[in-house]
Scaffold this motif. Structure first.
Motif, PDB file in Angstrom:
ATOM      1  N   MET A  48       0.840  -1.198   0.000  1.00  0.00           N
ATOM      2  CA  MET A  48       0.000   0.000   0.000  1.00  0.00           C
ATOM      3  C   MET A  48       0.875   1.248   0.000  1.00  0.00           C
ATOM      4  SD  MET A  48      -3.235   1.072   2.419  1.00  0.00           S
ATOM      5  CE  MET A  48      -2.434   0.636   3.962  1.00  0.00           C
ATOM      6  N   VAL A  49       0.603   2.138  -0.951  1.00  0.00           N
ATOM      7  CA  VAL A  49       1.221   3.464  -0.980  1.00  0.00           C
ATOM      8  C   VAL A  49       0.190   4.417  -0.394  1.00  0.00           C
ATOM      9  CG1 VAL A  49       2.183   5.288  -2.421  1.00  0.00           C
ATOM     10  CG2 VAL A  49       2.598   2.889  -3.018  1.00  0.00           C
ATOM     11  N   LEU A  50       0.517   5.037   0.731  1.00  0.00           N
ATOM     12  CA  LEU A  50      -0.484   5.712   1.560  1.00  0.00           C
ATOM     13  C   LEU A  50      -0.102   7.158   1.826  1.00  0.00           C
ATOM     14  CD1 LEU A  50      -2.972   5.483   3.531  1.00  0.00           C
ATOM     15  CD2 LEU A  50      -1.328   4.689   5.257  1.00  0.00           C
ATOM     16  N   ASP A  51      -0.963   8.069   1.386  1.00  0.00           N
ATOM     17  CA  ASP A  51      -0.777   9.485   1.694  1.00  0.00           C
ATOM     18  C   ASP A  51      -1.181   9.723   3.148  1.00  0.00           C
ATOM     19  OD1 ASP A  51      -0.283  12.232   1.233  1.00  0.00           O
ATOM     20  OD2 ASP A  51      -2.409  12.578   0.896  1.00  0.00           O
ATOM     21  N   ILE A  52      -0.468  10.587   3.840  1.00  0.00           N
ATOM     22  CA  ILE A  52      -0.803  10.869   5.236  1.00  0.00           C
ATOM     23  C   ILE A  52      -1.977  11.830   5.338  1.00  0.00           C
ATOM     24  CG2 ILE A  52       0.017  12.018   7.331  1.00  0.00           C
ATOM     25  CD1 ILE A  52       2.733  10.804   6.866  1.00  0.00           C
ATOM     26  N   GLY A  53      -1.982  12.883   4.497  1.00  0.00           N
ATOM     27  CA  GLY A  53      -3.004  13.920   4.614  1.00  0.00           C
ATOM     28  C   GLY A  53      -4.302  13.564   3.925  1.00  0.00           C
ATOM     29  N   LEU A  54      -5.030  12.596   4.477  1.00  0.00           N
ATOM     30  CA  LEU A  54      -6.285  12.130   3.877  1.00  0.00           C
ATOM     31  C   LEU A  54      -7.480  12.744   4.582  1.00  0.00           C
ATOM     32  CD1 LEU A  54      -5.446   8.317   3.644  1.00  0.00           C
ATOM     33  CD2 LEU A  54      -5.478   9.943   1.737  1.00  0.00           C
ATOM     34  N   PRO A  55      -8.621  12.873   3.880  1.00  0.00           N
ATOM     35  CA  PRO A  55      -9.862  13.294   4.566  1.00  0.00           C
ATOM     36  C   PRO A  55     -10.340  12.188   5.495  1.00  0.00           C
ATOM     37  CG  PRO A  55     -10.329  12.616   2.302  1.00  0.00           C
ATOM     38  CD  PRO A  55      -8.828  12.622   2.447  1.00  0.00           C
ATOM     39  N   GLY A  56     -11.021  12.571   6.571  1.00  0.00           N
ATOM     40  CA  GLY A  56     -11.490  11.572   7.522  1.00  0.00           C
ATOM     41  C   GLY A  56     -10.332  11.085   8.370  1.00  0.00           C
ATOM     42  N   ILE A  57     -10.102   9.791   8.397  1.00  0.00           N
ATOM     43  CA  ILE A  57      -8.949   9.273   9.139  1.00  0.00           C
ATOM     44  C   ILE A  57      -7.694   9.471   8.301  1.00  0.00           C
ATOM     45  CG2 ILE A  57     -10.367   7.623  10.411  1.00  0.00           C
ATOM     46  CD1 ILE A  57      -9.271   5.411   8.624  1.00  0.00           C
TER      47      ILE A  57
END
Length: 221
Positions: A48-57
């Motif tokens: 998984m490539v995951l952005d930190i600044g996401l909406p919600g959690i």
């Protein structure tokens, strides 16, 4: 390699998606953390490539929940935050690597490949009776003779070789070989399996139909 990209910036997501597909990777794209967990339940993801600044959690919380469930999926964090404190926090939560925006695509690709190599034991050849699959060259051989397979036939057979003597449903096959959001019919899976059966008939293996459940690849006794 099947990558889940969690990124709410559509421009960045489209650019990453385009380049990873060009590298031969399957990629699913979602824009928030909750959809990421849904995607992880529906598809067999390698990383998984995951952005930190996401909406919600945010991405930190996604990693925390993932690790609290005992899920060891490799996670590469993407963020515009470049402070040491944020990097340390992400790694302490259980992320495997960290890349600060803006970044070079070749570096992203290299980090993805490195994480997957470290997380999965390297298997070059799958073998069952007279059937050999060379995962490096993507070649199949029956009793030493090369067998020509289409891209999807190869993907189906490779997945079934990884699940030898286990019953797999048509939907499991679809989820394993296609990015989330793309589609093939259950009837198409039947066609691929039928073609594969005829091509590996002399290998001492068979794809058995388990009525109402799916298929099982096994050695012919």
């Amino acid at each position: 390699m099947h990558v889940l990209l969690v990124e709410d910036d559509s421009v960045i997501a489209d650019g990453i998606c385009k380049h990873l597909k060009a590298q031969g990777m399957a990629i699913d794209v979602v824009s928030n953390g909750m959809d990421a967990f849904v995607a992880l339940q529906r598809s067999e993801i390698s990383l998984m490539v995951l952005d930190i600044g996401l909406p919600g959690i945010d991405g930190f919380e996604v990693v925390r929940r993932l690790r609290s469930q005992g899920n060891l999926l490799p996670v590469l964090l993407l963020t515009a935050r470049d402070s040491i404190q944020d990097r340390v926090h992400g790694l302490e939560l259980g992320a495997d690597d960290y890349l600060v925006k803006p970044f070079a695509i070749p570096e992203l690709v290299a980090r993805i490949k490195a994480l997957v190599r470290r997380s999965v034991p390297e298997i070059i050849t799958l073998q069952l009776a007279g059937l050999h699959l060379d995962q490096t060259s993507k070649r199949a051989r029956v009793n030493g003779q090369t067998v020509e397979l289409s891209v999807r036939e190869w993907a189906v057979l490779e997945y079934m070789m990884q699940q030898v003597s286990r019953v797999v449903s048509k939907q499991q096959i679809i989820d394993a070989i296609l990015p989330w959001g793309e589609d093939i019919t259950l009837n198409a899976v039947e066609v691929y399996v039928s073609r594969i059966r005829s091509k590996i008939a002399d290998a001492g293996v068979t794809i058995r139909t388990i009525r109402g459940f799916g298929y099982m690849l096994e050695r012919v006794e």
